[in-house]
Write an enzyme that holds these catalytic residues in place. Structure first.
Site, PDB file in Angstrom:
ATOM      1  N   GLU A  13     -29.566  44.044   8.720  1.00  0.00           N
ATOM      2  CA  GLU A  13     -29.461  45.628   8.193  1.00  0.00           C
ATOM      3  C   GLU A  13     -28.345  45.759   7.323  1.00  0.00           C
ATOM      4  OE1 GLU A  13     -28.556  47.641  11.834  1.00  0.00           O
ATOM      5  OE2 GLU A  13     -31.217  47.622  12.431  1.00  0.00           O
ATOM      6  N   GLU A  36     -31.796  55.559  20.109  1.00  0.00           N
ATOM      7  CA  GLU A  36     -30.475  55.457  19.456  1.00  0.00           C
ATOM      8  C   GLU A  36     -30.668  55.464  18.175  1.00  0.00           C
ATOM      9  OE1 GLU A  36     -27.981  52.881  22.947  1.00  0.00           O
ATOM     10  OE2 GLU A  36     -28.603  51.833  21.107  1.00  0.00           O
ATOM     11  N   GLU A  94     -32.538  51.610  18.314  1.00  0.00           N
ATOM     12  CA  GLU A  94     -33.284  51.043  18.938  1.00  0.00           C
ATOM     13  C   GLU A  94     -33.837  52.084  20.273  1.00  0.00           C
ATOM     14  OE1 GLU A  94     -31.496  48.147  21.591  1.00  0.00           O
ATOM     15  OE2 GLU A  94     -29.860  48.837  22.040  1.00  0.00           O
ATOM     16  N   ASN A 137     -33.895  52.686  24.414  1.00  0.00           N
ATOM     17  CA  ASN A 137     -33.596  51.934  25.670  1.00  0.00           C
ATOM     18  C   ASN A 137     -34.732  52.622  26.584  1.00  0.00           C
ATOM     19  OD1 ASN A 137     -31.340  50.250  25.023  1.00  0.00           O
ATOM     20  ND2 ASN A 137     -30.121  51.908  24.730  1.00  0.00           N
ATOM     21  N   ARG A 159     -35.223  53.316  29.768  1.00  0.00           N
ATOM     22  CA  ARG A 159     -34.633  53.423  31.241  1.00  0.00           C
ATOM     23  C   ARG A 159     -33.727  54.533  31.054  1.00  0.00           C
ATOM     24  NH1 ARG A 159     -29.497  51.856  29.529  1.00  0.00           N
ATOM     25  NH2 ARG A 159     -29.368  49.954  28.143  1.00  0.00           N
TER      26      ARG A 159
HETATM   27  P1  ADP Z   1     -27.033  46.376  21.281  1.00  0.00           P
HETATM   28  O1  ADP Z   1     -28.559  46.594  21.701  1.00  0.00           O
HETATM   29  O2  ADP Z   1     -26.481  44.966  21.280  1.00  0.00           O
HETATM   30  O3  ADP Z   1     -26.334  47.239  22.045  1.00  0.00           O
HETATM   31  P2  ADP Z   1     -27.438  48.040  18.827  1.00  0.00           P
HETATM   32  O4  ADP Z   1     -28.363  47.909  17.881  1.00  0.00           O
HETATM   33  O5  ADP Z   1     -27.565  49.127  20.074  1.00  0.00           O
HETATM   34  O6  ADP Z   1     -26.902  46.699  19.883  1.00  0.00           O
HETATM   35  O7  ADP Z   1     -26.062  48.445  18.372  1.00  0.00           O
HETATM   36  C1  ADP Z   1     -24.957  48.443  18.928  1.00  0.00           C
HETATM   37  C2  ADP Z   1     -23.737  49.045  18.210  1.00  0.00           C
HETATM   38  O8  ADP Z   1     -23.638  48.615  17.034  1.00  0.00           O
HETATM   39  C3  ADP Z   1     -24.110  50.584  17.831  1.00  0.00           C
HETATM   40  O9  ADP Z   1     -23.746  51.556  18.676  1.00  0.00           O
HETATM   41  C4  ADP Z   1     -23.248  50.795  16.331  1.00  0.00           C
HETATM   42  O10 ADP Z   1     -21.997  51.021  16.800  1.00  0.00           O
HETATM   43  C5  ADP Z   1     -23.311  49.262  15.924  1.00  0.00           C
HETATM   44  N1  ADP Z   1     -24.213  49.091  14.816  1.00  0.00           N
HETATM   45  C6  ADP Z   1     -25.560  48.777  14.957  1.00  0.00           C
HETATM   46  N2  ADP Z   1     -26.324  48.993  13.935  1.00  0.00           N
HETATM   47  C7  ADP Z   1     -25.318  49.069  12.982  1.00  0.00           C
HETATM   48  C8  ADP Z   1     -25.545  49.192  11.297  1.00  0.00           C
HETATM   49  N3  ADP Z   1     -26.443  48.968  10.725  1.00  0.00           N
HETATM   50  N4  ADP Z   1     -24.250  49.579  10.732  1.00  0.00           N
HETATM   51  C9  ADP Z   1     -23.110  49.734  11.248  1.00  0.00           C
HETATM   52  N5  ADP Z   1     -22.968  49.682  12.746  1.00  0.00           N
HETATM   53  C10 ADP Z   1     -24.216  49.431  13.575  1.00  0.00           C
END
Ligand code: ADP
Length: 663
Positions: A206, A280, A298, A300, A302
């Site tokens: 990403e 999210e 993503e 969640n 739940r």
């Molecule tokens: P996980 O499922 O492991 O928690 P997430 O996809 O929800 O992973 O991402 C967790 C955190 O990572 C987010 O809350 C954000 O802070 C950071 N993050 C995720 N994707 C990006 C992105 N494309 N650019 C910058 N920060 C990101």
């Protein structure tokens, strides 16, 4: 079904800790019976005590208990529960478990197995969202996993990029890559972590969003239609783990809320979502919050840890909604009926060693007190142990107010009045964070904590006034018995030793009568007074509280374990008290008076009047705190007076034996 749905008479909660307690509270409030399940380690846990019935399901490791779907389903059948609430974590997003629950003729309080599967892998979920017209972060989420190909895609997207495990969760298998040269190494390490955590090495790439803010939308579906309950901002993160959450998001406009809410509802409806869920988004806030700069990350499937902030601003009990919708009712409110009042914060109080890199800690909570001015969701009580088997969360504190500033001020106050002893915690880190300048103005992003880490994680050092209070506490005074111990030996001077971490602090205390003390340490002298149920120090009223506690039995690290005294004065300062009976400070002044350092029972008296003694001779035995303590002569002399006899009950500070110096 609406209106004729019958609420369950009994549900089983397939979880532990604060979320199990949280679900039980609502179930009880609406007249639904509850069955808890528990592991060996949790036999006496709070959730077990709260539930109407409890079933032991196995060993302490989650794999032996809370992850054993078959045993849990059997427990539900055996106890006559009609539905299972999964909480969060453990089996909450496991589609096979949902299928097994349903196959057993029970109701799973949550979405369908297919909805969970649709959102289970980040790549498939992103593809689905593109189809549903929900904006996603630019990037590659296809099937080709060749390293060279992925590197090319990263180049196309433009650095910095983020590599994410498609099966990811909890920030695992995620790597930020700044330059093309770092790509291969980062890919290898992300894959290795993903293999270990999820058994799945597939990744997606990403664009790394600039000034990223994590804004998520609470949704609720009935299986067909969905509504949203506004957003939460969870940008305050450390290593992608949330630390403080709030609702609504600072700077959010009604128009953007409506746009993001509608996108979240589309996401939920696209998978026929039922129950509580969270969509999210990552938001590029480099130019404020803009409608064209939020991207699906993503979903969640739940109830989330941070759901209470949404409850605070909507006045809706999300667990009640979960039960009603699972029981067949329609959505309790339409979109335009969902309130949004004021602002709310949640902080997560953890047993963790902040200076050691936020290492999870364990310990027995020898003292635990939550402030009345906040909602405290907790799975533990004073005396409970934070074990190494589970998440070391102690509590979530939630405050609400008409404005963000007021809700935040209430949180600062709530933290000031939160008292934990027996384990190291992130309490002072949270206090520093709520006072942090950018956060206070609402200028948040996911890098804020990391940028200010040093300032936020400094270990607070007690001032001389705090040490003086601790020394009084060590002598048996706290807010309950402020000067009991001094009644018999005032106005004597007393030497006291306390330990701050590994440092010995020696203080001289003089009782001046009427609850007044002069405490001297290093080059400081403080006049301390107990008046009107408050400590006054050098004439100033202090909010400090002194709490004595017994030895912790946990294996926690650092301060907070061991017999000790804590001074809660904003932060908690935890001192260890060396066994006073091992030390000469049981002897007041010049060493001629032997005093009881703690309340106890005189077991034996060996000293006889007129007897000559040498330093170290055994004079008496005091039984206190379930132990026998030998009182010895601190100096050579003659026994001038024996003031107690076997069987005497003495207070701390009571004179036992008086010696006279030899001529
Ligand atoms: P996980 O499922 O492991 O928690 P997430 O996809 O929800 O992973 O991402 C967790 C955190 O990572 C987010 O809350 C954000 O802070 C950071 N993050 C995720 N994707 C990006 C992105 N494309 N650019 C910058 N920060 C990101």
């Amino acid at each position: 079904m609406n209106g004729i749905a019958r609420m369950f008479s009994k549900i089983l909660i397939a979880n532990r800790g604060e979320i199990a307690c949280r679900v039980i509270e609502t179930a009880r409030a609406i007249g639904v019976g509850t069955v808890a399940v528990y592991s060996d380690a949790d036999a006496r846990a709070r959730h077990v005590q709260m539930a109407d019935a409890a079933v032991h399901i196995g060993g302490s490791a989650p794999g032996d208990s809370y992850l054993r779907g078959d045993v849990i389903i059997q427990a539900a059948l055996d106890t006559g529960a009609q539905a299972i609430h999964p909480g969060y974590g453990f089996l909450s997003e496991n589609p096979e478990f949902v299928e097994a629950v349903e196959a057993a003729g029970l109701v799973f309080i949550g979405p369908s197995a297919s909805a969970i599967r649709a959102m289970g892998l980040k790549d498939a979920a992103k593809a689905l969202m593109v189809k549903a017209g929900v904006p996603v972060v630019p990037g590659y989420h296809g099937a080709d996993q060749d390293a060279g190909f992925l590197a090319q895609e990263a180049e196309k997207i433009g650095y910095p990029v983020l590599i994410k495990a498609v099966a990811g969760g909890g920030g695992k298998g995620m790597r930020r890559v700044e330059w093309a040269e770092e790509f291969n190494d980062a890919l290898d390490s992300a894959r290795a972590e993903a293999r270990g955590a999820f058994g799945n090495t597939a990744v997606l790439i990403e664009k790394y969003v600039d000034k990223p803010r994590h804004i998520e939308v609470q949704v609720f579906g009935d299986g067909t239609r969905a509504v949203h309950l506004h957003e939460r901002d969870c940008s305050l993160q450390r290593r992608h783990q949330k630390v403080i959450e709030e609702a609504p998001a600072p700077g959010m406009t009604p128009a953007l809320r409506a746009t993001m809410g509608a996108a979240a509802v589309r996401a939920a409806e696209a998978i026929g979502y039922k129950g509580a869920g969270t969509v999210e988004f990552i938001v590029d806030a480099s130019d404020g919050l803009r409608e064209d700069r939020f991207y699906f990350m993503e979903m969640n499937t739940r109830l989330q840890v941070e759901h209470p902030v949404t409850e605070a601003i909507t006045g809706i009990d999300l667990v009640e909604w979960q039960l009603r919708v699972a029981a067949g009712e329609g959505l309790p409110l339409a979109q335009d009926q969902i309130p949004l009042n004021g602002h709310a914060f949640e902080v997560r109080l953890y047993a963790e060693d902040v200076p050691k890199g936020f290492l999870p800690a364990t310990g027995t909570l020898s003292h635990l007190q939550f402030p009345p001015q906040a909602r405290a969701d907790s799975g533990v009580r004073e005396g409970d142990t934070i074990s190494p088997f589970y998440d070391p969360m102690i509590a979530k504190l939630i405050t609400h107010g008409p404005t963000r500033a007021i809700a935040l001020a209430r949180m600062a106050q709530a933290l000031d009045h939160t008292q934990v002893a027996g384990s190291v915690t992130n309490h002072s880190f949270l206090r520093a964070l709520v006072a942090q300048a950018e956060f206070r103005t609402g200028d948040v992003d996911t890098g804020l904590i990391e940028r200010h880490l040093e300032a936020l994680t400094g270990d607070p050092v007690p001032c001389s006034r705090t040490c003086a209070l601790a020394a009084l506490g060590a002598l048996g005074m706290d807010q309950i018995t402020p000067f009991q111990g001094f009644t018999l030996w005032q106005p004597m001077t007393h030497l006291s030793e306390i330990l701050w971490q590994d440092e010995i602090i020696v203080l001289r205390i003089a009782a001046l009568g009427q609850g007044r003390f002069q405490v001297e340490l290093a080059d400081q002298i403080h006049l301390i007074e107990w008046r009107d149920d408050t400590w006054w120090i050098d004439g100033d009223k202090s909010p400090a509280q002194i709490v004595r506690h017994g030895a912790g039995t946990g294996a926690g690290t650092g301060a907070g374990n061991g017999a000790g005294v804590s001074v809660f004065w904003g932060n908690g300062y935890h001192f260890t008290v060396p066994d006073p009976l091992d030390k000469a400070e049981t002897v007041a002044g010049d060493g001629t008076l032997i005093v009881a350092p703690m309340p106890g029972l005189v077991k034996s008296v060996y000293a006889r009047q007129g007897q000559e003694v040498t330093a170290g001779d055994r004079l008496a035995i005091l039984e206190a705190m379930k132990m026998e303590h030998v009182m010895t002569a601190a100096r050579d002399g003659v026994v001038a007076e024996v003031l107690v006899s076997p069987g005497s009950q003495v207070e701390a500070g009571a004179a036992l034996i008086r010696l006279e110096a030899l001529e």
